[in-house]
Design a protein around this motif. Structure first.
Motif, PDB file in Angstrom:
ATOM      1  N   TRP A 134      24.149 -52.439   3.319  1.00  0.00           N
ATOM      2  CA  TRP A 134      23.618 -51.126   2.945  1.00  0.00           C
ATOM      3  C   TRP A 134      23.262 -50.288   4.159  1.00  0.00           C
ATOM      4  O   TRP A 134      23.690 -49.130   4.283  1.00  0.00           O
ATOM      5  CB  TRP A 134      22.397 -51.295   2.044  1.00  0.00           C
ATOM      6  CG  TRP A 134      22.708 -51.846   0.685  1.00  0.00           C
ATOM      7  CD1 TRP A 134      23.923 -52.306   0.254  1.00  0.00           C
ATOM      8  CD2 TRP A 134      21.815 -52.003  -0.418  1.00  0.00           C
ATOM      9  NE1 TRP A 134      23.837 -52.748  -1.049  1.00  0.00           N
ATOM     10  CE2 TRP A 134      22.549 -52.576  -1.490  1.00  0.00           C
ATOM     11  CE3 TRP A 134      20.461 -51.742  -0.605  1.00  0.00           C
ATOM     12  CZ2 TRP A 134      21.971 -52.858  -2.721  1.00  0.00           C
ATOM     13  CZ3 TRP A 134      19.884 -52.022  -1.832  1.00  0.00           C
ATOM     14  CH2 TRP A 134      20.634 -52.569  -2.877  1.00  0.00           C
ATOM     15  N   LYS A 177      21.718 -39.446   4.031  1.00  0.00           N
ATOM     16  CA  LYS A 177      22.803 -40.418   3.903  1.00  0.00           C
ATOM     17  C   LYS A 177      22.273 -41.771   3.459  1.00  0.00           C
ATOM     18  O   LYS A 177      22.887 -42.466   2.630  1.00  0.00           O
ATOM     19  CB  LYS A 177      23.533 -40.553   5.249  1.00  0.00           C
ATOM     20  CG  LYS A 177      24.525 -39.438   5.527  1.00  0.00           C
ATOM     21  CD  LYS A 177      25.798 -39.648   4.718  1.00  0.00           C
ATOM     22  CE  LYS A 177      26.697 -38.431   4.809  1.00  0.00           C
ATOM     23  NZ  LYS A 177      27.157 -38.148   6.150  1.00  0.00           N
ATOM     24  N   LEU A 178      21.127 -42.171   4.020  1.00  0.00           N
ATOM     25  CA  LEU A 178      20.562 -43.476   3.697  1.00  0.00           C
ATOM     26  C   LEU A 178      20.233 -43.578   2.213  1.00  0.00           C
ATOM     27  O   LEU A 178      20.607 -44.549   1.551  1.00  0.00           O
ATOM     28  CB  LEU A 178      19.303 -43.706   4.542  1.00  0.00           C
ATOM     29  CG  LEU A 178      18.529 -44.995   4.265  1.00  0.00           C
ATOM     30  CD1 LEU A 178      19.379 -46.214   4.598  1.00  0.00           C
ATOM     31  CD2 LEU A 178      17.231 -45.025   5.067  1.00  0.00           C
ATOM     32  N   VAL A 190      23.502 -43.647   0.027  1.00  0.00           N
ATOM     33  CA  VAL A 190      24.219 -44.917   0.114  1.00  0.00           C
ATOM     34  C   VAL A 190      23.445 -46.028  -0.587  1.00  0.00           C
ATOM     35  O   VAL A 190      24.036 -46.867  -1.284  1.00  0.00           O
ATOM     36  CB  VAL A 190      24.485 -45.269   1.590  1.00  0.00           C
ATOM     37  CG1 VAL A 190      25.003 -46.700   1.718  1.00  0.00           C
ATOM     38  CG2 VAL A 190      25.487 -44.311   2.200  1.00  0.00           C
ATOM     39  N   CYS A 193      25.118 -48.063  -3.552  1.00  0.00           N
ATOM     40  CA  CYS A 193      25.399 -49.483  -3.321  1.00  0.00           C
ATOM     41  C   CYS A 193      24.638 -50.379  -4.296  1.00  0.00           C
ATOM     42  O   CYS A 193      25.158 -51.411  -4.732  1.00  0.00           O
ATOM     43  CB  CYS A 193      25.045 -49.868  -1.884  1.00  0.00           C
ATOM     44  SG  CYS A 193      26.162 -49.204  -0.639  1.00  0.00           S
ATOM     45  N   SER A 238      25.213 -46.867   5.632  1.00  0.00           N
ATOM     46  CA  SER A 238      24.533 -45.571   5.694  1.00  0.00           C
ATOM     47  C   SER A 238      24.505 -45.016   7.112  1.00  0.00           C
ATOM     48  O   SER A 238      24.664 -43.810   7.320  1.00  0.00           O
ATOM     49  CB  SER A 238      23.104 -45.700   5.149  1.00  0.00           C
ATOM     50  OG  SER A 238      22.339 -46.601   5.933  1.00  0.00           O
ATOM     51  N   THR A 239      24.319 -45.886   8.114  1.00  0.00           N
ATOM     52  CA  THR A 239      24.268 -45.392   9.496  1.00  0.00           C
ATOM     53  C   THR A 239      25.646 -44.986   9.998  1.00  0.00           C
ATOM     54  O   THR A 239      25.791 -43.959  10.666  1.00  0.00           O
ATOM     55  CB  THR A 239      23.674 -46.457  10.438  1.00  0.00           C
ATOM     56  OG1 THR A 239      24.396 -47.692  10.275  1.00  0.00           O
ATOM     57  CG2 THR A 239      22.216 -46.692  10.121  1.00  0.00           C
ATOM     58  N   SER A 257      23.356 -42.533  15.333  1.00  0.00           N
ATOM     59  CA  SER A 257      23.999 -43.346  14.290  1.00  0.00           C
ATOM     60  C   SER A 257      24.868 -44.430  14.901  1.00  0.00           C
ATOM     61  O   SER A 257      24.873 -45.577  14.423  1.00  0.00           O
ATOM     62  CB  SER A 257      24.843 -42.455  13.368  1.00  0.00           C
ATOM     63  OG  SER A 257      24.054 -41.460  12.766  1.00  0.00           O
ATOM     64  N   SER A 265      26.773 -41.641   8.880  1.00  0.00           N
ATOM     65  CA  SER A 265      25.979 -40.510   9.360  1.00  0.00           C
ATOM     66  C   SER A 265      26.583 -39.846  10.594  1.00  0.00           C
ATOM     67  O   SER A 265      26.073 -38.815  11.039  1.00  0.00           O
ATOM     68  CB  SER A 265      24.543 -40.978   9.685  1.00  0.00           C
ATOM     69  OG  SER A 265      23.892 -41.451   8.531  1.00  0.00           O
ATOM     70  N   THR A 305      26.017 -39.659  -1.573  1.00  0.00           N
ATOM     71  CA  THR A 305      25.528 -39.094  -0.312  1.00  0.00           C
ATOM     72  C   THR A 305      25.470 -37.573  -0.370  1.00  0.00           C
ATOM     73  O   THR A 305      24.506 -36.963   0.115  1.00  0.00           O
ATOM     74  CB  THR A 305      26.439 -39.533   0.853  1.00  0.00           C
ATOM     75  OG1 THR A 305      27.784 -39.124   0.577  1.00  0.00           O
ATOM     76  CG2 THR A 305      26.406 -41.034   1.030  1.00  0.00           C
TER      77      THR A 305
END
Length: 781
Positions: free
Chosen positions: A354, A336-337, A340, A344, A358-359, A401, A362, A118
């Motif tokens: 996943w 971030k998405l 991750v 992952c 990621s959310t 988020s 955030s 990230t």
């Protein structure tokens, strides 16, 4: 930070007004957040979302001039800084105390790779956007600190927000929930380290201080370890440390934290490691957890999150800034998405996790604001417009988020629910989570022995919980409120209970002794409820803790003379209700503490355990539980299979197969029925895995009716200290007639016989019922 600002020294006559204002703000945040939470909780939203919204509402109210003059006084900034420091120190220490170290160690690689994934993705994606911002905001100098502050603030993850959200969603005991918490902590700590060392390098004045404070933190950790072991010895008959002794730990932590903050260095990481390296067992640890958890989770964190929203302001932004604000929020989530997703996919984490990971990573928090507002002397680009834009992006990103994470949980509720509700398909390499329920020390000692036996090899993943059940009477003889009673729910002034003992203290002592000898931490839970509702609370607890099996004490106990005494029908009714409604497998433990299964920890004696197998889902579940007994060197396990005399068997197994006879193989061919085929395959797999290798003994008994079964059970009753048996097996000819004198149907036919005080059986008994669901009913019933 200036010491005068840190300690809120008075300036003129304005000592009390800002304090009063601040406390009123806290009260407003708590009231507003509770109001929003009542409406948002049914929608699946976590507490931090409601609390940040409460802060935003309070901020918007300052548009009114009188509210603005009251809430935003000129002298109040220093008080905000001090109380922010105080609250942050408290909850970071608690986060360190509560962190699951075993999970962190097992998933260290995953956490580190997701963290660096990230940070790397955010760092790359910000480079072209930085060039745009420099021109858009007309920044002429100090590009390095601008990029660093921008990267650290917007790529950071607020670990307190993650932890509080995960707890509200009841994912704190799940694999993905604990992974999110550990990743959030790693990201935040890494960002603070990077920021602190870069600023110290630029200033050239803090490098020596940092290493000095690292050494001082190590000294505080050693002092805490000494105090944690010494203070309980001063008053061994007290369940918890005194308030003065508890305060001593906070004085040490506040001294080191305040000293660090006075040198313009963030103390968060230092305080976190003090909590992380605090001893995890004994009276001191229980005292700190007991006295910190409620006020911090219910007061400190809501106020802290509320002030994130309270900082939200767009008054200095123009229309052209809103586009940049939207781009900032979008890039923060996209960064971030991507990080991750790449991490992952490399780690082969299931795809269903996943987007959620990621959310939830955030979310931002006040730590980003602290880093943004610190070291202003080295940030020549800092303006009110940039400040408002950063703060607005943090708040909007966090709210967005949180909402997205809750929506993902709602749409994929089944994927995030607890799946390991029985043991038959539970891999022994996976973590085994068990819950033992006790009313007092009498049940605790026997069930702790069972926990010790199940642990087996030290390398196995095993998480035991002990739930202290405290029945709350409908009418109390005392007029004291519950919080004025002692920890066992009885009057602290008038004694403990009718026997004059302190059950809670003795349970704690038994657990501490077990932890010292076996190096296994039993996590304690206290449940206070009326007996009519106790079963519902236990079932809710099994879901929240995500255990695969819950152990209940039998409603009778063995006296010194060997006879059994009934503790009350209310306890029996509670067991029956749990058996009927439990969302996992259930075991009822009949403890014969004098002649039966004894504590293993601290002794080298071998315990002989027999698993009785008649067939059916409950017997398979009981035998599956025995998987965890096979690796225990102090357990000699023997499987006794009862076979109907009229069954068709191609090859008969010898009367006895023991550890010395490893050459005998089992081949069982049952009748052409689905349930018999499942039993055959299951038992054959168990045999080939454990019996042929010499780990487990095997005995086959051929019987034609219940009378022969009773005779065999009487013969072997003195040979073993523990019998493990399933509850139900339908209308089997092998147990026909045994239920004519049945006393406790909840134990099943065989379990009821073994538990009866009228029979010549001195061993303890564990009766196992597999989790009931539609598949079992279709196949096995």
């Amino acid at each position: 930070m200036d010491p005068k600002t840190l300690f809120c020294l008075p300036e003129g006559d304005a000592l009390f007004n800002p304090l009063n204002t601040m406390f009123i703000q806290m009260a407003c945040i708590l009231v507003f957040s509770q109001f929003f939470y009542l409406f948002l909780k049914p929608c699946g939203q976590a507490g931090p979302v409601a609390q940040i919204l409460a802060g935003i509402v309070l901020s918007l109210l300052t548009i009114i001039q009188k509210v603005h003059d009251f809430f935003l006084q000129k002298e109040s900034a220093s008080y905000y800084i001090f109380f922010s420091f105080l609250l942050r120190t408290c909850f970071m220490f608690l986060i360190g105390l509560e962190l699951d170290l075993d999970f962190i160690k097992r998933n260290l690689k995953n956490s580190i790779l997701i963290t660096f994934g990230t940070l790397l993705s955010c760092g790359i994606i910000w480079i072209p956007f930085l060039w745009f911002l420099v021109h858009f905001l007309h920044i002429k100098q100090d590009f390095l600190t601008f990029y660093l502050a921008f990267l650290v603030t917007l790529s950071n993850t607020a670990s307190p927000v993650v932890i509080r959200s995960i707890i509200d969603w009841k994912l704190h005991t799940s694999e993905i929930g604990r992974l999110a918490i550990s990743c959030g902590l790693f990201i935040e700590i890494t960002n603070i380290f990077v920021y602190t060392f870069v600023i110290s390098y630029i200033s050239g004045t803090m490098s020596g201080d940092i290493f000095g404070y690292i050494f001082a933190t190590g000294v505080i950790i050693l002092i805490n370890r000494f105090l944690a072991a010494w203070l309980p010895k001063r008053n061994p008959k007290e369940k918890y440390l005194s308030k003065a002794e508890t305060l001593a730990f906070f004085i040490l932590i506040l001294i080191i934290a305040a000293t660090i903050e006075s040198s313009n260095i963030n103390s968060t990481v230092f305080v976190f490691f003090i909590g992380l390296l605090f001893p995890r067992e004994g009276k001191t640890y229980r005292t700190l957890i007991n006295r910190l958890s409620y006020p911090i989770h219910e007061f400190v964190l809501p106020v802290y999150f509320g002030y994130i929203g309270f900082r939200f302001s767009v008054s200095s932004l123009t229309r052209r800034h809103y586009l940049v604000l939207g781009m900032t929020v979008a890039l923060s989530i996209i960064g971030k998405l991507l990080g991750v997703l790449f991490a992952c996919s490399f780690l082969k984490i299931p795809k269903k996790y996943w987007l959620f990971l990621s959310t939830v990573l955030s979310v931002k928090g006040h730590m980003g604001l602290v880093l943004l507002d610190s070291n202003l002397a080295y940030k020549k680009w800092f303006t009110p417009v940039i400040h408002d834009m950063f703060v607005a992006s943090l708040v909007i990103t966090t709210l967005l988020s949180g909402v997205l994470s809750s929506l993902l949980l709602w749409t994929q509720e089944k994927g995030f629910s607890h799946q390991k509700t029985s043991l038959e398909f539970h891999d022994t390499k996976d973590e085994l989570r068990v819950l033992t329920c006790v009313y007092g020390v009498r049940q605790a000692r026997g069930l702790i022995s069972l926990v010790s036996a199940l642990h087996g090899a030290s390398s196995s993943l095993f998480t035991p919980y002990l739930m202290h059940l405290i029945p709350l009477p409908k009418k109390r003889k005392t007029e004291l409120l519950y919080h004025e009673l002692d920890e066992d729910g009885v009057n602290a002034i008038g004694g403990d209970d009718e026997f004059g003992t302190n059950e809670g203290l003795e349970i704690n002592d038994s657990i501490d002794s077990f932890t010292r000898d076996r190096k296994i931490m039993i996590r304690q839970v206290k449940l206070v409820a009326q007996m009519e509702n106790m079963h519902e609370e236990i079932c809710d607890g099994t879901e929240d803790l995500r255990v695969s099996i819950v152990f209940l004490p039998f409603h009778k106990h063995q006296r010194i003379d060997g006879k059994t005494t009934n503790d009350g029908e209310v306890f029996r009714d509670m067991n029956r209700k749990v058996l009927k409604q439990a969302p996992c497998s259930v075991g009822i433990f009949v403890d014969r503490n004098i002649t039966g299964f004894h504590q293993l920890h601290g002794f080298e004696s071998v315990q002989h355990v027999a698993a009785l197998f008649f067939g059916g889902p409950d017997d398979r579940e009981a035998l599956s539980l025995c998987h965890w007994l096979t690796s225990n060197s102090q357990i000699h396990l023997t499987i006794i299979q009862f076979v109907a005399d009229d069954s068709k068997v191609e090859k008969v197994v010898g009367d006895t197969v023991t550890k010395e006879n490893n050459d005998v193989l089992l081949e069982i061919v049952g009748e052409d029925h689905t349930k018999d085929e499942i039993d055959r395959i299951f038992l054959e797999e168990f045999y080939n895995r454990f019996v042929t290798t010499g780990q487990v003994g095997f005995i086959e008994k051929r019987v034609s009716n219940g009378t022969q079964t009773l005779t065999i059970l009487r013969e072997i009753g003195e040979m073993y200290s523990l019998f493990v048996v399933g509850k139900n097996r339908g209308d089997s000819p092998m147990t026909s007639g045994m239920n004519d004198w049945e006393e406790c149907p909840e134990l099943g036919t065989v379990g009821d016989f073994l538990a009866s005080s009228n029979m010549d059986v001195n061993a303890s008994v564990l009766v196992v019922q597999r989790y009931r669901h539609s598949f079992d009913s279709f196949v096995d019933e």
